[in-house]
Design a protein around this motif. Structure first.
Motif, short mmCIF file in Angstrom:
data_model
loop_
_atom_site.label_atom_id
_atom_site.label_comp_id
_atom_site.label_asym_id
_atom_site.label_seq_id
_atom_site.Cartn_x
_atom_site.Cartn_y
_atom_site.Cartn_z
N LYS A 141 10.69 39.80 31.97
CA LYS A 141 10.49 39.40 30.57
C LYS A 141 11.28 38.15 30.23
CE LYS A 141 9.45 44.03 28.73
NZ LYS A 141 9.94 45.11 27.83
N HIS A 142 12.52 38.10 30.76
CA HIS A 142 13.38 36.93 30.48
C HIS A 142 12.74 35.66 31.03
CE1 HIS A 142 17.01 34.54 30.03
NE2 HIS A 142 16.90 34.19 31.30
N ILE A 143 12.27 35.72 32.28
CA ILE A 143 11.65 34.54 32.89
C ILE A 143 10.35 34.18 32.17
CG2 ILE A 143 10.66 33.59 35.00
CD1 ILE A 143 12.56 35.36 36.58
N GLN A 144 9.57 35.22 31.82
CA GLN A 144 8.31 34.97 31.13
C GLN A 144 8.54 34.32 29.78
OE1 GLN A 144 5.09 35.52 32.46
NE2 GLN A 144 4.70 34.16 30.73
N ASN A 145 9.59 34.76 29.05
CA ASN A 145 9.92 34.13 27.76
C ASN A 145 10.29 32.67 27.95
OD1 ASN A 145 9.46 36.50 26.36
ND2 ASN A 145 11.59 37.16 26.44
N ALA A 146 11.06 32.39 29.02
CA ALA A 146 11.42 31.00 29.31
C ALA A 146 10.17 30.17 29.62
CB ALA A 146 12.42 30.94 30.46
N ILE A 147 9.26 30.77 30.41
CA ILE A 147 8.01 30.07 30.74
C ILE A 147 7.20 29.79 29.48
CG2 ILE A 147 5.77 30.33 31.89
CD1 ILE A 147 7.22 31.81 34.13
N ASP A 148 7.08 30.80 28.62
CA ASP A 148 6.30 30.64 27.39
C ASP A 148 6.87 29.53 26.51
OD1 ASP A 148 4.69 32.68 28.25
OD2 ASP A 148 5.67 34.23 27.04
N ALA A 149 8.23 29.48 26.42
CA ALA A 149 8.86 28.46 25.59
C ALA A 149 8.59 27.06 26.13
CB ALA A 149 10.37 28.72 25.51
N VAL A 150 8.70 26.90 27.47
CA VAL A 150 8.45 25.58 28.06
C VAL A 150 6.98 25.20 27.95
CG1 VAL A 150 8.62 24.21 30.16
CG2 VAL A 150 10.40 25.87 29.63
N VAL A 151 6.10 26.18 28.11
CA VAL A 151 4.66 25.90 27.98
C VAL A 151 4.34 25.40 26.58
CG1 VAL A 151 2.38 26.99 27.86
CG2 VAL A 151 3.88 27.46 29.79
N LEU A 152 4.95 26.01 25.58
CA LEU A 152 4.75 25.55 24.20
C LEU A 152 5.23 24.11 24.02
CD1 LEU A 152 5.77 28.72 22.14
CD2 LEU A 152 3.47 27.78 22.45
N THR A 153 6.39 23.80 24.62
CA THR A 153 6.93 22.44 24.52
C THR A 153 6.01 21.45 25.23
OG1 THR A 153 9.19 23.32 24.46
CG2 THR A 153 8.93 20.99 24.99
N VAL A 154 5.55 21.80 26.43
CA VAL A 154 4.65 20.91 27.18
C VAL A 154 3.35 20.72 26.43
CG1 VAL A 154 3.29 20.69 29.29
CG2 VAL A 154 5.68 21.44 29.42
N ASP A 155 2.82 21.79 25.87
CA ASP A 155 1.58 21.68 25.09
C ASP A 155 1.76 20.76 23.89
OD1 ASP A 155 0.31 23.33 26.86
OD2 ASP A 155 0.48 25.14 25.62
N ALA A 156 2.92 20.89 23.21
CA ALA A 156 3.18 20.04 22.05
C ALA A 156 3.28 18.58 22.46
CB ALA A 156 4.47 20.49 21.36
N LEU A 157 3.92 18.32 23.60
CA LEU A 157 4.03 16.94 24.09
C LEU A 157 2.67 16.40 24.50
CD1 LEU A 157 7.32 17.27 26.16
CD2 LEU A 157 7.01 15.94 24.06
N GLU A 158 1.84 17.23 25.13
CA GLU A 158 0.49 16.79 25.49
C GLU A 158 -0.33 16.48 24.25
OE1 GLU A 158 -1.18 19.79 27.94
OE2 GLU A 158 -0.28 19.03 29.80
N ARG A 180 8.09 29.40 39.87
CA ARG A 180 8.46 29.71 41.25
C ARG A 180 9.39 30.93 41.28
NH1 ARG A 180 12.38 28.73 44.97
NH2 ARG A 180 13.70 27.77 43.38
N GLU A 181 10.36 30.97 40.35
CA GLU A 181 11.27 32.11 40.28
C GLU A 181 10.51 33.39 39.92
OE1 GLU A 181 15.46 33.32 38.01
OE2 GLU A 181 14.53 31.35 37.71
N TYR A 182 9.52 33.26 39.04
CA TYR A 182 8.72 34.42 38.65
C TYR A 182 7.94 34.97 39.84
CZ TYR A 182 5.71 37.33 35.70
OH TYR A 182 5.05 38.39 35.11
N ARG A 183 7.38 34.05 40.64
CA ARG A 183 6.63 34.48 41.82
C ARG A 183 7.54 35.18 42.83
NH1 ARG A 183 4.12 29.34 40.99
NH2 ARG A 183 5.50 28.40 42.55
N LEU A 184 8.74 34.66 43.00
CA LEU A 184 9.70 35.31 43.90
C LEU A 184 10.06 36.71 43.40
CD1 LEU A 184 12.12 32.33 44.65
CD2 LEU A 184 10.45 33.34 46.21
#
Length: 566
Positions: free
Chosen positions: A386-403, A199-203
């Motif tokens: 870039k900062h927000i995208q890096n945060a998104i990428d890190a969380v996506v990796l965590t969510v993928d690992a949990l899935e 949401r922050e990235y879209r804003l």
């Protein structure tokens, strides 16, 4: 695998001044007693004390009776106290952990100490809610009021959950183990963070788009090194201009305020002098009437000394007015000087304007300044993106690992293996209970048998036993006591009843805690037996004093804490 055990229960009636203490063996326990001797009361109290209310009602039982249950979770002991809907939890040293009359609070603490993290969808509120003690015990308690039929009617209050029984069985058998729900909870938390970052990235993207329309970054990119001297000069000029302009503005403001005050004082002095001239003409007239007070109407003479003092006051006032006019003239000079210096700053602006008009080839320095400002802004936007995208990428990796972890914990291969064991156990249990063989290829964990006649209870027992055996396997999650109340259902004959009792005593998984209620004694061996003989008199006077001494301090703690919280 977590291990839960019942250890001791104390029941006490203040109305009857009677009590009863019953201890339990960690393995096989037998409660023997005819109807109305209290074996069902003892069994129900185990669960009601912990917040799981079985179906049915007790006849001639003190509803205000108090129960104290000692139990253990992974060899750590606790005490649960219950009276009339109020419950308290104590540790092994009787230190109070929680005291509450709210079922939700109690369920939360029970699930915490047992590490029971199963969740459901609440029908009314349409949100995810934590399971309660009834969900914890329902696969392991066969009561005589609701468990021997084809529906799950063991405990009340479970209809508030949406289709709970399949998830409960999958939880305990390991199809969907606790680790799955732990990973699911973590995934839910990270998913919320991920959604917030997106949401922050879209804003930010919308902000960049609006900024681009206002200050477009178009044309050739410039090199600031070509204009380094000009940039340095511009910076110096602007800084000097700002400092001097601020100082002159402060001076001008102060001088204007002082001049305004002086003009006001001069005006007051001149007004007073005009009034004096008028009064003096009247006082110095020889034939003027005497002075009469407008309030008391007293007449006053005009002594010569008073007239002199009046004239002296006028002289001082004229001198004051003259000095004020001189001061005002000086302030006007300083004010005009400040405004002249402010006007001279226009030369600085013209100098900066000429500097901005400096050209290097076809490129004006004005374009460089504007371009650099836009480039800096876009560079800042890009850094934030870039900062927000890096945060998104890190969380996506965590969510993928949990899935991935969740998929592994609930993989088709794992589910198939557990179902195969469950079906094999059910087929073997039917044979042991002298029932005909049936196809189990399509049987699911929640597929309770529906068989009429004397074979109905035996098929239900075979079904429960297949669940217990599956739970006790290496993929099971909890070792919970199995409680069977009155297995002699639907008038089992002298051929089938011994088979049922033999199956319960000898064929259930070794090592699990078993509590069985029977109407008559049996020759099959149990590790501990309690015999109840008196109808409607399960409590006795002998246990009253030691039980009351044990319970009373705990009751005081429970009610004092409940009152302070209320």
């Amino acid at each position: 695998m977590h291990r839960f055990r019942f250890k001791n229960i104390w029941l006490l009636s203040h109305r009857e001044k009677k009590a009863r203490h019953i201890g339990f063996h960690p393995n096989k326990n037998l409660l023997v007693g005819r109807n109305h001797t209290g074996k069902t009361t003892v069994i129900r109290s185990l669960f009601e004390t912990l917040g799981a209310k079985p179906q049915g009602k007790l006849e001639q039982w003190d509803e205000n009776a108090t129960s104290l249950l000692e139990f253990s979770v992974d060899d750590k002991s606790y005490f649960a106290l219950h009276q009339d809907g109020r419950r308290a939890l104590f540790d092994t040293n009787f230190n109070l952990i929680v005291s509450t009359s709210k079922f939700g609070d109690w369920s939360k603490h029970f699930c915490e100490i047992t590490d029971f993290n199963l969740v459901f969808s609440d029908k009314k509120q349409a949100e995810v809610v934590l399971a309660d003690p009834a969900c914890f015990f329902v696969p392991f308690y066969v009561n005589q009021d609701g468990s021997w039929q084809s529906d799950w009617n063991t405990f009340g209050g479970m209809k508030r959950f949406s289709a709970p029984f399949k998830p409960i069985l999958e939880y305990f058998t390991g199809v969907c183990p606790p680790g799955y729900y732990t990973a699911s909870a973590e995934k839910s938390q990270h998913s919320k963070v991920l959604e917030e970052n997106r949401r922050e990235y879209r804003l930010l993207e919308r902000a960049i788009e609006r900024f681009s329309k206002t200050i477009p970054l178009s044309g050739p990119k410039v090199n600031a090194d070509n204009f380094s001297l000009e940039i340095e000069q511009l910076t110096k000029e602007v800084n000097q201009l700002n400092v001097r302009q601020e100082a002159l503005r402060n001076v001008a403001v102060r001088e204007q305020e002082l001049l305004k005050n002086l003009d006001h004082q001069i005006q007051l002095a001149e007004t007073a002098l005009v009034a004096y001239d008028s009064d003096a003409k009247y006082l110095f007239k020889k034939d003027a009437a005497p002075l009469v007070c407008p309030t008391c109407h007293a007449e006053h003479e005009k002594p010569f000394l008073d007239l002199l003092e009046f004239a002296e006051d006028a002289r001082v006032l004229r001198e004051l007015a003259a000095r004020l006019r001189e001061d005002a003239a000086e302030v006007r000079k300083r004010t005009q000087k400040a405004f002249l210096e402010l006007s001279s700053l226009n030369e600085n602006y013209l100098r900066i304007s000429r500097l901005l008009d400096t050209r290097k080839g076809a490129l004006k320095f004005q374009d460089v300044v504007g371009s650099l400002g836009a480039e800096s802004a876009f560079a800042a936007f890009e850094e934030e993106r870039k900062h927000i995208q890096n945060a998104i990428d890190a969380v996506v990796l965590t969510v993928d690992a949990l899935e991935t972890k969740m998929n592994e914990l609930r993989s088709p291969k794992r589910t198939k293996a557990i179902l195969t064991d469950f079906r094999e156990h059910y087929a073997a249990s039917r044979i042991a209970l002298q029932l005909q063989s049936v196809s189990t290829k399509t049987m699911q964990l929640a597929s309770r048998p529906s068989l009429s006649g004397s074979g109905g209870p035996r098929s239900i027992l075979a079904y429960y036993a297949s669940i217990w055996r599956t739970v006790q396997s290496e993929m099971g999650t909890y070792d919970i006591p199995v409680v069977i109340d009155s297995p002699n259902q639907q008038a089992q004959d002298d051929f089938n009843l011994p088979a049922v009792l033999k199956f319960i005593a000898n064929d259930l998984p070794a090592g699990m805690q078993l509590i069985v209620g029977l109407e008559t004694p049996t020759d099959f061996i149990f590790d501990h037996q309690v015999t109840l003989t008196e109808k409607y008199a399960m409590l006795n006077e002998e246990d009253w004093e030691p039980t009351e001494q044990l319970m009373e301090p705990l009751l005081r703690k429970m009610y004092l804490t409940t009152l302070s919280q209320g």
